[in-house]
Design a protein around this motif. Structure first.
Motif, PDB file in Angstrom:
ATOM      1  N   LEU A  20     -29.722  -9.381 -11.916  1.00 16.32           N
ATOM      2  CA  LEU A  20     -29.099  -8.133 -12.385  1.00 16.32           C
ATOM      3  C   LEU A  20     -28.229  -8.370 -13.619  1.00 16.32           C
ATOM      4  N   GLY A  21     -28.081  -9.639 -14.018  1.00 15.78           N
ATOM      5  CA  GLY A  21     -27.277  -9.952 -15.195  1.00 15.78           C
ATOM      6  C   GLY A  21     -25.786  -9.851 -14.959  1.00 15.78           C
ATOM      7  N   LEU A  22     -25.331 -10.116 -13.721  1.00 22.17           N
ATOM      8  CA  LEU A  22     -23.911 -10.021 -13.392  1.00 22.17           C
ATOM      9  C   LEU A  22     -23.273 -11.409 -13.336  1.00 22.17           C
ATOM     10  N   LEU A  23     -21.991 -11.474 -13.667  1.00 20.13           N
ATOM     11  CA  LEU A  23     -21.249 -12.729 -13.682  1.00 20.13           C
ATOM     12  C   LEU A  23     -20.743 -13.064 -12.284  1.00 20.13           C
ATOM     13  N   HIS A  24     -20.962 -14.327 -11.859  1.00 20.27           N
ATOM     14  CA  HIS A  24     -20.514 -14.761 -10.536  1.00 20.27           C
ATOM     15  C   HIS A  24     -19.074 -15.275 -10.554  1.00 20.27           C
ATOM     16  N   GLY A  25     -18.883 -16.476 -11.107  1.00 18.24           N
ATOM     17  CA  GLY A  25     -17.588 -17.136 -10.989  1.00 18.24           C
ATOM     18  C   GLY A  25     -17.349 -17.521  -9.537  1.00 18.24           C
ATOM     19  N   ARG A  26     -16.162 -17.183  -9.025  1.00 12.66           N
ATOM     20  CA  ARG A  26     -15.839 -17.517  -7.637  1.00 12.66           C
ATOM     21  C   ARG A  26     -16.418 -16.480  -6.668  1.00 12.66           C
ATOM     22  N   GLY A  89     -11.813 -14.480 -13.030  1.00  3.64           N
ATOM     23  CA  GLY A  89     -10.880 -13.373 -12.857  1.00  3.64           C
ATOM     24  C   GLY A  89     -11.531 -12.007 -12.927  1.00  3.64           C
ATOM     25  N   TRP A  90     -10.933 -11.136 -13.703  1.00  9.27           N
ATOM     26  CA  TRP A  90     -11.343  -9.730 -13.779  1.00  9.27           C
ATOM     27  C   TRP A  90     -12.798  -9.561 -14.194  1.00  9.27           C
ATOM     28  N   ALA A 121      -7.942 -15.252 -15.299  1.00  9.46           N
ATOM     29  CA  ALA A 121      -8.922 -16.327 -15.065  1.00  9.46           C
ATOM     30  C   ALA A 121      -8.231 -17.663 -14.826  1.00  9.46           C
ATOM     31  N   GLU A 122      -8.997 -18.597 -14.275  1.00  8.18           N
ATOM     32  CA  GLU A 122      -8.518 -19.955 -14.062  1.00  8.18           C
ATOM     33  C   GLU A 122      -8.316 -20.641 -15.416  1.00  8.18           C
TER      34      GLU A 122
END
Length: 209
Positions: A20-26, A89-90, A121-122
């Motif tokens: 879907l082209g979404l950012l994961h991160g944590r 983060g956001w 963000a970290e």
């Protein structure tokens, strides 16, 4: 002659969010059918190789990938929190086309992304420090080990910057890393060398006839 440590790095498989082209991160998302297929192909590619241990990020997408590899190799994944992806983060859960934390998203949103990263963000230094701790923990247990490590894009990039350059600020220079690609680093007399990067020729999509 100092002990030789070998790290074989596998980026986790594609997820529902990846597609879907979404950012994961944590944040997390389960592997997609393609992601599971690629993990199985990676397991076939690594079958027959010898590893002393299998470490993985505790995030679901990485552990799912590691479990598929572990089943083929007869190994149980060891979760290591330091191998988790950077906390963006956001920006997490948002479309990469608009809110990519690298600053390559839609130009109108770039100032917002930079501001949000600074606030939520970290920190790069913290990200690098926990990855250094993860390397140290693995090396303490297996100083001469050949270790299979399933982790994330950002972690692989930071590992390359820390081990090959000794400069954490260069981590964004590394990549891209295909999902389920294989990279390999060896330490010889305390000096790290790249053996392979982003190997993904073993990945093939199923084709209908």
């Amino acid at each position: 002659m100092q002990p030789t440590l070998q790290l074989i790095l596998v980026r986790h498989g594609e997820t529902e969010w990846t597609e879907l082209g979404l950012l994961h991160g944590r944040l997390d998302s389960p592997l997609s059918p393609t992601g599971r297929q690629h993990a199985e192909q990676t397991a076939d590619r690594l079958r027959g190789e010898t590893f002393d241990a299998l470490f993985a990020s505790p995030k679901g997408r990485a552990m799912q990938t590691a479990l598929i590899l572990g089943e083929a190799l007869g190994m149980e994944p060891i979760a290591l929190d330091g191998l988790s992806e950077m906390d963006f983060g956001w920006s997490e859960g948002k479309p990469l086309t608009h809110f990519d934390p690298d600053g390559t998203g839609f130009w109108l949103f770039r100032p917002l992304v930079r501001f949000a990263m600074r606030l939520t963000a970290e920190r790069t230094q913290h990200f690098a420090a926990r990855i250094r701790d993860a390397i140290a923990a693995m090396q303490a247990q297996y100083p001469n080990g050949r270790l299979l490590v399933v982790t994330h894009w950002g972690v692989i990039s930071m590992l390359m910057a820390l081990l090959l350059d000794g400069d954490l600020q260069r981590w964004r220079d590394y990549g891209p890393w295909e999902a389920c690609s294989i990279s390999e680093l060896h330490a010889e007399d305390g000096v790290w060398h790249s053996i392979r990067m982003n190997e993904h020729v073993h990945l093939q999509e199923e084709r209908s006839i």
